[in-house]
Every structure is written in structure tokens, then in C-alpha cells.
Write a protein that holds these residues in place. Structure first.
Motif, PDB file in Angstrom:
ATOM      1  N   SER A  37     -25.047   7.433 -12.194  1.00  0.00           N
ATOM      2  CA  SER A  37     -25.755   8.462 -12.390  1.00  0.00           C
ATOM      3  C   SER A  37     -25.560   9.025 -13.900  1.00  0.00           C
ATOM      4  CB  SER A  37     -25.687   9.508 -11.382  1.00  0.00           C
ATOM      5  OG  SER A  37     -24.531  10.163 -11.139  1.00  0.00           O
ATOM      6  N   GLN A  38     -24.847   8.338 -14.562  1.00  0.00           N
ATOM      7  CA  GLN A  38     -24.420   8.717 -15.916  1.00  0.00           C
ATOM      8  C   GLN A  38     -25.706   8.372 -16.851  1.00  0.00           C
ATOM      9  OE1 GLN A  38     -21.639  10.612 -16.692  1.00  0.00           O
ATOM     10  NE2 GLN A  38     -21.443  10.608 -14.776  1.00  0.00           N
ATOM     11  N   PRO A  39     -25.944   9.288 -18.097  1.00  0.00           N
ATOM     12  CA  PRO A  39     -26.973   8.924 -18.995  1.00  0.00           C
ATOM     13  C   PRO A  39     -26.934   7.524 -19.259  1.00  0.00           C
ATOM     14  CG  PRO A  39     -25.810  11.071 -19.582  1.00  0.00           C
ATOM     15  CD  PRO A  39     -24.992  10.443 -18.369  1.00  0.00           C
ATOM     16  N   GLY A  40     -28.204   7.072 -19.433  1.00  0.00           N
ATOM     17  CA  GLY A  40     -28.305   5.483 -19.575  1.00  0.00           C
ATOM     18  C   GLY A  40     -28.260   4.330 -18.462  1.00  0.00           C
ATOM     19  N   SER A  41     -28.052   5.126 -17.377  1.00  0.00           N
ATOM     20  CA  SER A  41     -28.039   4.176 -16.041  1.00  0.00           C
ATOM     21  C   SER A  41     -29.422   4.042 -15.544  1.00  0.00           C
ATOM     22  CB  SER A  41     -27.066   4.731 -15.202  1.00  0.00           C
ATOM     23  OG  SER A  41     -27.643   5.919 -14.419  1.00  0.00           O
ATOM     24  N   PRO A 131     -27.613   7.548  -5.181  1.00  0.00           N
ATOM     25  CA  PRO A 131     -26.875   7.339  -6.360  1.00  0.00           C
ATOM     26  C   PRO A 131     -26.370   5.957  -6.549  1.00  0.00           C
ATOM     27  CG  PRO A 131     -25.560   8.324  -5.047  1.00  0.00           C
ATOM     28  CD  PRO A 131     -26.914   8.319  -4.165  1.00  0.00           C
ATOM     29  N   THR A 132     -26.547   4.910  -5.571  1.00  0.00           N
ATOM     30  CA  THR A 132     -25.875   3.564  -5.949  1.00  0.00           C
ATOM     31  C   THR A 132     -27.191   2.613  -5.805  1.00  0.00           C
ATOM     32  OG1 THR A 132     -23.912   4.331  -4.812  1.00  0.00           O
ATOM     33  CG2 THR A 132     -24.413   1.874  -4.961  1.00  0.00           C
ATOM     34  N   PRO A 133     -27.420   1.970  -7.089  1.00  0.00           N
ATOM     35  CA  PRO A 133     -28.456   0.911  -6.873  1.00  0.00           C
ATOM     36  C   PRO A 133     -28.094  -0.044  -6.425  1.00  0.00           C
ATOM     37  CG  PRO A 133     -27.736   1.251  -9.329  1.00  0.00           C
ATOM     38  CD  PRO A 133     -26.950   2.486  -8.404  1.00  0.00           C
ATOM     39  N   ASN A 159     -38.818   2.739  -3.847  1.00  0.00           N
ATOM     40  CA  ASN A 159     -37.881   2.201  -4.864  1.00  0.00           C
ATOM     41  C   ASN A 159     -38.364   1.798  -6.181  1.00  0.00           C
ATOM     42  OD1 ASN A 159     -36.510   2.554  -2.336  1.00  0.00           O
ATOM     43  ND2 ASN A 159     -36.494   0.641  -1.540  1.00  0.00           N
ATOM     44  N   TYR A 160     -37.437   1.716  -7.082  1.00  0.00           N
ATOM     45  CA  TYR A 160     -37.826   1.476  -8.252  1.00  0.00           C
ATOM     46  C   TYR A 160     -37.032   0.330  -8.647  1.00  0.00           C
ATOM     47  CZ  TYR A 160     -40.039   6.139  -8.587  1.00  0.00           C
ATOM     48  OH  TYR A 160     -41.106   7.192  -8.365  1.00  0.00           O
ATOM     49  N   VAL A 161     -37.694  -0.477  -9.409  1.00  0.00           N
ATOM     50  CA  VAL A 161     -37.247  -1.792  -9.850  1.00  0.00           C
ATOM     51  C   VAL A 161     -36.950  -1.479 -11.509  1.00  0.00           C
ATOM     52  CG1 VAL A 161     -37.185  -4.263 -10.379  1.00  0.00           C
ATOM     53  CG2 VAL A 161     -38.406  -3.246  -8.498  1.00  0.00           C
ATOM     54  N   MET A 162     -35.868  -1.469 -11.839  1.00  0.00           N
ATOM     55  CA  MET A 162     -35.350  -1.285 -13.211  1.00  0.00           C
ATOM     56  C   MET A 162     -34.790  -2.487 -14.090  1.00  0.00           C
ATOM     57  SD  MET A 162     -35.991   2.064 -12.719  1.00  0.00           S
ATOM     58  CE  MET A 162     -35.259   2.756 -13.843  1.00  0.00           C
ATOM     59  N   ARG A 163     -35.116  -2.391 -15.333  1.00  0.00           N
ATOM     60  CA  ARG A 163     -34.772  -3.335 -16.089  1.00  0.00           C
ATOM     61  C   ARG A 163     -34.462  -3.008 -17.334  1.00  0.00           C
ATOM     62  NH1 ARG A 163     -38.954  -7.732 -16.454  1.00  0.00           N
ATOM     63  NH2 ARG A 163     -38.423  -8.124 -14.194  1.00  0.00           N
ATOM     64  N   GLN A 164     -33.041  -3.409 -17.998  1.00  0.00           N
ATOM     65  CA  GLN A 164     -32.658  -2.867 -19.197  1.00  0.00           C
ATOM     66  C   GLN A 164     -33.107  -3.588 -20.302  1.00  0.00           C
ATOM     67  OE1 GLN A 164     -28.054  -3.022 -19.591  1.00  0.00           O
ATOM     68  NE2 GLN A 164     -28.116  -1.268 -20.377  1.00  0.00           N
ATOM     69  N   GLY A 165     -33.385  -2.589 -21.343  1.00  0.00           N
ATOM     70  CA  GLY A 165     -33.926  -3.230 -22.722  1.00  0.00           C
ATOM     71  C   GLY A 165     -33.848  -2.290 -23.640  1.00  0.00           C
ATOM     72  N   PRO A 166     -34.366  -2.463 -24.904  1.00  0.00           N
ATOM     73  CA  PRO A 166     -34.201  -1.642 -26.096  1.00  0.00           C
ATOM     74  C   PRO A 166     -34.335  -0.128 -25.850  1.00  0.00           C
ATOM     75  CG  PRO A 166     -35.468  -3.651 -26.792  1.00  0.00           C
ATOM     76  CD  PRO A 166     -35.256  -3.632 -25.361  1.00  0.00           C
ATOM     77  N   GLY A 167     -35.110  -0.011 -24.829  1.00  0.00           N
ATOM     78  CA  GLY A 167     -35.431   1.333 -24.402  1.00  0.00           C
ATOM     79  C   GLY A 167     -34.498   2.019 -23.315  1.00  0.00           C
ATOM     80  N   GLY A 168     -33.432   1.327 -23.055  1.00  0.00           N
ATOM     81  CA  GLY A 168     -32.718   1.738 -22.092  1.00  0.00           C
ATOM     82  C   GLY A 168     -32.784   1.068 -20.537  1.00  0.00           C
ATOM     83  N   TRP A 169     -32.656   1.767 -19.366  1.00  0.00           N
ATOM     84  CA  TRP A 169     -33.242   1.126 -18.288  1.00  0.00           C
ATOM     85  C   TRP A 169     -34.517   1.784 -17.856  1.00  0.00           C
ATOM     86  CZ3 TRP A 169     -31.058  -2.384 -15.154  1.00  0.00           C
ATOM     87  CH2 TRP A 169     -29.727  -2.908 -15.530  1.00  0.00           C
ATOM     88  N   GLN A 170     -35.665   0.760 -17.785  1.00  0.00           N
ATOM     89  CA  GLN A 170     -36.818   1.289 -17.433  1.00  0.00           C
ATOM     90  C   GLN A 170     -37.485   0.750 -16.253  1.00  0.00           C
ATOM     91  OE1 GLN A 170     -38.373   0.180 -21.504  1.00  0.00           O
ATOM     92  NE2 GLN A 170     -38.709   2.481 -21.764  1.00  0.00           N
ATOM     93  N   VAL A 171     -38.405   1.298 -15.784  1.00  0.00           N
ATOM     94  CA  VAL A 171     -39.200   1.038 -14.502  1.00  0.00           C
ATOM     95  C   VAL A 171     -40.217  -0.217 -14.796  1.00  0.00           C
ATOM     96  CG1 VAL A 171     -40.839   1.534 -12.460  1.00  0.00           C
ATOM     97  CG2 VAL A 171     -38.883   3.248 -13.252  1.00  0.00           C
ATOM     98  N   VAL A 172     -39.991  -1.431 -14.218  1.00  0.00           N
ATOM     99  CA  VAL A 172     -40.944  -2.473 -14.187  1.00  0.00           C
ATOM    100  C   VAL A 172     -41.530  -2.634 -12.919  1.00  0.00           C
ATOM    101  CG1 VAL A 172     -39.846  -3.651 -16.065  1.00  0.00           C
ATOM    102  CG2 VAL A 172     -39.210  -4.223 -13.494  1.00  0.00           C
TER     103      VAL A 172
END
Length: 216
Positions: A37-41, A131-133, A159-172
Motif C-alpha cells: 500500500s506504499q505510494p507507487g504500488s 491490501p495484498t494484490p 477487481n482491478y488489473v494493474m500494469r506498471q508503466g511510465p505513469g506508475g501502476w495503472q488500471v488496464v
């Protein structure tokens, strides 16, 4: 709970699964516990969305003002270009750049308006998050598990499918009840307006839907 609402979702993580109360976006993000749950997660990204959505529900301002409140977090948390591209399939790649830009901007307005409409002013839904993806079947993606509790007490898993990219973790993608994909639903919904590969009918359709949300 309105059926259209069930395609969407939101949250705050403490120890275990916790309720998100009204408060600032910064307070909600800082309240998370543990590395996930830290920033950027992935969890922090969904937390930011839920915090702002709660503010939007608590606001008594006009629809347009609540949309302005929510829009920056939608831009931050969602990878709207990936969601749109996956919703339209291979034909999207062949669109002229000008149509891609017009379509993306209209899809953005549609997405914001849908959230504001589905989580209307005065709503009292309770948003929860695990809190645990967990790992997605797609390598590198993570799934953040959340639930929405309606005033009547019924619970819907979103549930949210998240992907990491230049903008951080985002919903796809967003999964209703764990397996109903918002991207798949949109692919079926948008298909008839995009059957020729020309984006103009779909842009016009999204404009009408956005207007209907704002007037509903």
C-alpha cells in the motif's frame, strides 16, 4: 445497487480489508499499511481512486464540478489509451492519429461521467480493498481485489488489473465478480459503432452517452 455501477470499483487499505471513510486523497494514501500500500504500488493507485470517488459522492456540487474533481485521478489511475485500444482491437491501430486523439479524449470524458453518474452525490456505498494484490495471468500485471458494500448491505466484488508503466501502476481492466471484464463488455458495446473502422460513429455515440450521464 445499479447494474451499471457493478462494472466499476474503489478503496482504502489498513491491516486486512478496511473501510474508506471520507477524507483527503493524501490521508487515504498515507493510511495504507505494508509494502503493497506504499505510494507507487498497485494498491496505492486504487486507493487514490477510491479516496477521490468518496469525495465526489460527498460533494453536493453540480455534475460538471464533480466531474472536474474526479477527472485528474482518473487520468492518474487509469491507462485509458490501453483500455480503449484493448476495447477496440486491431482496428484501433489503423486509425489516423487525429481520430485516435479525438476518440481518446471522448472516451476520457465518457469514463469520468460514468463514474460520477454511477456514484452519485449523496451515495453511501462503502469501498473496501484487500491490501495484498495477486499476480495476473498476464506476466507483470497485478490484480487488486476490492468490494463495494451498498446501503442495503449487499456486496459486489470489483477487481482491478494493474500494469506498471511510465505513469506508475495503472488500471488496464476492471473485473466484476472476479471474471466479467469491463474491456470485454466495452468491446461488445462499441463494436457496432466501430464496425467500419471509422471512429466517427463511436465518437458520436460516446458523446451522447456522456451527455446522458450528465443529465441522468
Amino acid at each position: 445497487m445499479r447494474s451499471s455501477k457493478l462494472i466499476l470499483g474503489l478503496c482504502l487499505a489498513l491491516l486486512g480489508t478496511a473501510t474508506l471513510s471520507s477524507g483527503s486523497l493524501a490521508q487515504a494514501t498515507q493510511a495504507g499499511s505494508g509494502a503493497s500500500s506504499q505510494p507507487g504500488s498497485p494498491v496505492a493507485s486504487v486507493t487514490a481512486l477510491y479516496a477521490r470517488l468518496t469525495q465526489t459522492e460527498r460533494s453536493t456540487a453540480a455534475f460538471s464540478q464533480r466531474a472536474q474533481l474526479l477527472a485528474p485521478v482518473v487520468d492518474q489511475v487509469f491507462n485509458l489509451q490501453t483500455v480503449l485500444q484493448n476495447s477496440l482491437g486491431l482496428r484501433y491501430r489503423s486509425l489516423p492519429d487525429t481520430q485516435k486523439q479525438q476518440l481518446l479524449e471522448q472516451f476520457r470524458q465518457f469514463t469520468v461521467a460514468r463514474y460520477v453518474s454511477n456514484f452519485a452525490a449523496g451515495s453511501t456505498d462503502v469501498f473496501k480493498v484487500d491490501p495484498t494484490p495477486t499476480a495476473s495471468p498476464i506476466a507483470g500485471d497485478q490484480i487488486v481485489h476490492t468490494s463495494i458494500v451498498s446501503p442495503s448491505g449487499s456486496t459486489t466484488d470489483v477487481n482491478y488489473v494493474m500494469r506498471q508503466g511510465p505513469g506508475g501502476w495503472q488500471v488496464v481492466d476492471v473485473l466484476l465478480n472476479g471474471n466479467i471484464s469491463q474491456v470485454a463488455v466495452q468491446r461488445a458495446d462499441f463494436g457496432s459503432s466501430f464496425s467500419t473502422g471509422d471512429a466517427t460513429p463511436l465518437i458520436d455515440s460516446l458523446k451522447k452517452k456522456t451527455q446522458a450521464f450528465s443529465e441522468g
